[in-house]
Motif scaffolding. Structure first.
Motif, PDB file in Angstrom:
ATOM      1  N   ASP A 157      12.992  -1.449  -4.113  1.00  0.00           N
ATOM      2  CA  ASP A 157      12.646  -1.306  -5.523  1.00  0.00           C
ATOM      3  C   ASP A 157      11.162  -1.561  -5.782  1.00  0.00           C
ATOM      4  OD1 ASP A 157      15.228  -0.704  -6.280  1.00  0.00           O
ATOM      5  OD2 ASP A 157      15.757  -2.792  -6.635  1.00  0.00           O
ATOM      6  N   ARG A 158      10.510  -2.350  -4.936  1.00  0.00           N
ATOM      7  CA  ARG A 158       9.141  -2.760  -5.209  1.00  0.00           C
ATOM      8  C   ARG A 158       8.099  -1.823  -4.599  1.00  0.00           C
ATOM      9  NH1 ARG A 158      11.837  -6.384  -2.282  1.00  0.00           N
ATOM     10  NH2 ARG A 158      10.584  -6.448  -0.429  1.00  0.00           N
ATOM     11  N   SER A 159       8.461  -1.020  -3.637  1.00  0.00           N
ATOM     12  CA  SER A 159       7.445  -0.324  -2.862  1.00  0.00           C
ATOM     13  C   SER A 159       6.983   1.015  -3.435  1.00  0.00           C
ATOM     14  CB  SER A 159       7.929  -0.120  -1.434  1.00  0.00           C
ATOM     15  OG  SER A 159       9.120   0.621  -1.429  1.00  0.00           O
ATOM     16  N   LEU A 160       7.869   1.781  -4.012  1.00  0.00           N
ATOM     17  CA  LEU A 160       7.509   3.107  -4.491  1.00  0.00           C
ATOM     18  C   LEU A 160       8.213   3.348  -5.820  1.00  0.00           C
ATOM     19  CD1 LEU A 160       6.101   5.827  -3.759  1.00  0.00           C
ATOM     20  CD2 LEU A 160       8.237   6.504  -2.700  1.00  0.00           C
ATOM     21  N   PRO A 161       7.464   3.579  -6.878  1.00  0.00           N
ATOM     22  CA  PRO A 161       8.126   3.806  -8.157  1.00  0.00           C
ATOM     23  C   PRO A 161       8.814   5.174  -8.194  1.00  0.00           C
ATOM     24  CG  PRO A 161       5.749   3.989  -8.397  1.00  0.00           C
ATOM     25  CD  PRO A 161       6.018   3.571  -6.981  1.00  0.00           C
ATOM     26  N   PRO A 162      10.057   5.230  -8.674  1.00  0.00           N
ATOM     27  CA  PRO A 162      10.768   6.514  -8.762  1.00  0.00           C
ATOM     28  C   PRO A 162      10.020   7.528  -9.620  1.00  0.00           C
ATOM     29  CG  PRO A 162      12.270   4.692  -9.149  1.00  0.00           C
ATOM     30  CD  PRO A 162      10.892   4.115  -9.102  1.00  0.00           C
ATOM     31  N   SER A 184       0.802  -1.220   0.000  1.00  0.00           N
ATOM     32  CA  SER A 184       0.000   0.000   0.000  1.00  0.00           C
ATOM     33  C   SER A 184       0.840   1.277   0.000  1.00  0.00           C
ATOM     34  CB  SER A 184      -0.933   0.001   1.205  1.00  0.00           C
ATOM     35  OG  SER A 184      -0.174  -0.019   2.394  1.00  0.00           O
ATOM     36  N   THR A 185       2.155   1.150   0.114  1.00  0.00           N
ATOM     37  CA  THR A 185       3.017   2.330   0.190  1.00  0.00           C
ATOM     38  C   THR A 185       2.823   3.252  -1.005  1.00  0.00           C
ATOM     39  OG1 THR A 185       4.663   1.175   1.475  1.00  0.00           O
ATOM     40  CG2 THR A 185       5.397   3.129   0.304  1.00  0.00           C
ATOM     41  N   PHE A 201      17.068   2.662  -6.819  1.00  0.00           N
ATOM     42  CA  PHE A 201      15.942   3.595  -6.765  1.00  0.00           C
ATOM     43  C   PHE A 201      16.425   5.020  -7.041  1.00  0.00           C
ATOM     44  CE2 PHE A 201      13.411   6.707  -4.483  1.00  0.00           C
ATOM     45  CZ  PHE A 201      12.116   6.398  -4.888  1.00  0.00           C
ATOM     46  N   VAL A 202      17.478   5.421  -6.354  1.00  0.00           N
ATOM     47  CA  VAL A 202      17.994   6.789  -6.482  1.00  0.00           C
ATOM     48  C   VAL A 202      18.539   7.030  -7.892  1.00  0.00           C
ATOM     49  CG1 VAL A 202      19.713   8.411  -5.617  1.00  0.00           C
ATOM     50  CG2 VAL A 202      18.449   6.966  -4.014  1.00  0.00           C
TER      51      VAL A 202
END
Length: 166
Positions: free
Chosen positions: A33-38, A7-8, A61-62
């Protein structure tokens, strides 16, 4: 909020939607990598509103977020303070005209051009060469914190290059 939770992304998008008329301050701590798309952070309607950003994340991610900002020629016009905590080497060719405070923890950041608006610089876990490159691109710093220069000082050696006088 657990950043690895499914749900993040929807919670963060809800925050972005509800704050769409304002500058945003956010702290992301250890995103996977899976929780919030850049792309959520790099979208123009979001990146134009960054004011205080503190990001601790995996280097993938960064790096992806940074590349999206560069590829889409984004700027960060409202950004005042930026803290980056990740083990990565990045290039920052994004315009940040109001950036006053820059914190780098383990992030070798190559500033493509001088950042005269930066007044506060906090560097930790960089090599002397990496620290010198950042310091040399911030000609008007008034407050400098250098916590731990790795490799040379940790081994009891002098830095290979003299640090500039401020």
């Amino acid at each position: 909020m657990l950043l690895d939770s499914p749900s993040t992304s929807s919670l963060f998008n809800l925050f972005l939607e509800h704050s769409r008329l304002h500058s945003i301050d956010f702290k992301i701590d250890h995103v996977s990598d899976r929780s919030l798309p850049p792309s959520s952070l790099a979208a123009r309607e979001t990146s134009d509103r960054w004011r205080h950003a503190d990001i601790a994340a995996l280097s993938t991610f960064v790096e992806e977020m940074s590349q999206l900002l560069i590829d889409h020629r984004r700027s960060l016009p409202a950004l005042v303070s930026f803290a980056l905590h990740c083990e990565a080497s990045l290039s920052l060719s994004v315009a940040c005209p109001n950036l006053r405070s820059l914190t780098l923890h383990g992030t070798a950041l190559e500033l493509e051009y001088p950042r005269p608006s930066v007044r506060y610089l906090d560097l930790d876990l960089l090599t002397p060469e990496e620290a010198l490159r950042v310091i040399s691109r911030c000609p008007d710093i008034q407050f400098l914190v250098v916590m731990q220069l790795i490799n040379h000082i940790a081994l009891g050696q002098d830095p290979p290059l003299p640090l500039p006088q401020i």
